[in-house]
Enzyme design. Structure first.
Site, PDB file in Angstrom:
ATOM      1  N   SER B  14       1.588  12.621  -2.456  1.00 54.33           N
ATOM      2  CA  SER B  14       2.356  11.630  -3.196  1.00 54.33           C
ATOM      3  C   SER B  14       2.691  12.392  -4.614  1.00 54.33           C
ATOM      4  O   SER B  14       3.796  12.545  -4.974  1.00 54.33           O
ATOM      5  CB  SER B  14       1.847  10.557  -3.529  1.00 54.33           C
ATOM      6  OG  SER B  14       1.647   9.604  -2.295  1.00 54.33           O
ATOM      7  N   ARG B  37       0.922   9.417 -12.727  1.00 57.03           N
ATOM      8  CA  ARG B  37       0.074   8.250 -12.069  1.00 57.03           C
ATOM      9  C   ARG B  37       1.056   6.962 -12.123  1.00 57.03           C
ATOM     10  O   ARG B  37       0.843   6.250 -11.235  1.00 57.03           O
ATOM     11  CB  ARG B  37      -1.046   8.077 -12.544  1.00 57.03           C
ATOM     12  CG  ARG B  37      -2.108   7.007 -11.761  1.00 57.03           C
ATOM     13  CD  ARG B  37      -3.365   7.244 -11.966  1.00 57.03           C
ATOM     14  NE  ARG B  37      -4.025   8.289 -11.385  1.00 57.03           N
ATOM     15  CZ  ARG B  37      -3.993   8.714 -10.085  1.00 57.03           C
ATOM     16  NH1 ARG B  37      -3.992   7.487  -9.068  1.00 57.03           N
ATOM     17  NH2 ARG B  37      -4.462   9.683  -9.587  1.00 57.03           N
ATOM     18  N   HIS B  40       3.768   7.326  -9.685  1.00 54.64           N
ATOM     19  CA  HIS B  40       2.919   7.098  -8.251  1.00 54.64           C
ATOM     20  C   HIS B  40       2.705   5.528  -8.138  1.00 54.64           C
ATOM     21  O   HIS B  40       2.786   5.085  -6.976  1.00 54.64           O
ATOM     22  CB  HIS B  40       1.728   7.663  -8.276  1.00 54.64           C
ATOM     23  CG  HIS B  40       0.668   7.442  -7.379  1.00 54.64           C
ATOM     24  ND1 HIS B  40      -0.499   6.612  -7.479  1.00 54.64           N
ATOM     25  CD2 HIS B  40       0.824   7.913  -5.994  1.00 54.64           C
ATOM     26  CE1 HIS B  40      -1.017   6.804  -6.172  1.00 54.64           C
ATOM     27  NE2 HIS B  40      -0.262   7.691  -5.384  1.00 54.64           N
TER      28      HIS B  40
END
Lengths: 211, 211
Positions: B14, B37, B40
């Site tokens: 990812s 993040r 994500h």
């Protein structure tokens, strides 16, 4: 700053702004509340296009919730975001098996994700079941298998995992199928979105304080 | 579907997709991990533009976390999303006062939000404090007042409430100020974003299993 501090007033004003910005977009009754609450939770108007509902999704969910449904999440975060007051007044509950030691041990032994084992445990539960999957595509994929095998007959699958690997594909498994679903097509979603959808469904069944 | 099921492999893949799609965008070390993040967690690349960091934010946060910081959230959902294993190994903890009966009673008596009372309680805590506000603009506004009054000196304010009323303005209070901050400018944010930012900071301090 015009500081409105009563949370119910903030929410009303927010929904009024969302309605205004959606312009002449219209949604079927029941779906509209879900779309708007997800936008309220994310400030992301993409959900006006992303959210897909099976024809019977709202009706099936409301019927299950009014008969004391069990909601299964794939994160403690989604479980935490689901309003418990109304749910328990309707005889329902929410559970998540992801942090169970038994689930963790079994996943490790079998070399699969805890999300997969969680779904297998959840499939054995009694009563109307609503799955709210906001994180793990493997949960959604395993759940689809369990349904295909006739092991599980959910009243609703909320399929809104977020991410970049297997996510889009896991959601497409449900589109057009026979299981009632609310799916956020594409990469977007999340535990917050899963919780918001469940709350939007609950709130259609009761009069909330301040509203 | 090419079914990768090892969670650490999914995460690596990812992040690799996110890096690729960010193209030639670059971010300072430490900030990059936070931006990626959050993307994500949300699959929303708007955060590459929305997230604003004070110059000292990453350094101050890492210093606080390595000295056993207390993280205060404004939702149980954000608290639930923060990884506890690393945090507690560093001597830290996370707390949220929103569901405390004492806070609820005081808020009712004074006619203010629970978020405001929560911030006042949190400001009295010892040790390095990191605030992770993903929901209530009133929490961020009250926190700013407490800082201005010298009552509270956070090591970091993560200011990422989401929404349509008072949200944008509450975040702007911190931009350019002296308190270390990570702010999601605009309407977007959420409990999931707040938790993701705290986790991105923690993960910079330790070697995680499988990574």
């Amino acid at each position: 700053m015009n500081l409105i501090i009563k949370p119910s007033d903030i929410e009303k004003k927010s929904f009024s702004i969302i309605t205004q910005e959606l312009g002449d977009r219209t949604f079927p009754a029941g779906q509209e509340e879900v779309v708007k609450r997800v936008i309220h939770t994310t400030a992301d108007f993409d959900y006006a296009d992303n959210l897909c509902f099976s024809e019977n999704a709202i009706e099936s969910a409301k019927d299950a919730l009014s008969h004391g449904a069990t909601i299964i999440t794939d994160t403690n975060m989604a479980m935490s975001g689901i309003s418990k007051t109304i749910l328990s007044s309707l005889g329902g509950q929410v559970c998540c098996f992801m942090a169970d030691k038994q689930v963790a041990d079994e996943a490790k032994t079998r070399g699969v994700t805890r999300a997969i084992v969680s779904m297998e445990h959840a499939a054995k539960l009694d009563g109307p079941l609503i799955f709210a999957i906001g994180n793990a595509p493997t949960a959604l994929i395993r759940l689809h298998e369990l349904i295909e095998q006739g092991v599980c007959h959910p009243a609703l699958v909320v399929g809104v995992p977020v991410g970049f690997v297997n996510v889009v594909e896991s959601k497409e498994l449900f589109i057009g199928g026979n299981t009632p679903y609310i799916i956020a097509r594409g990469r977007k979603g999340g535990s917050n979105v899963a919780a918001a959808i469940i709350n939007a469904l609950q709130y259609q069944l009761v009069k909330r304080e301040g509203f």
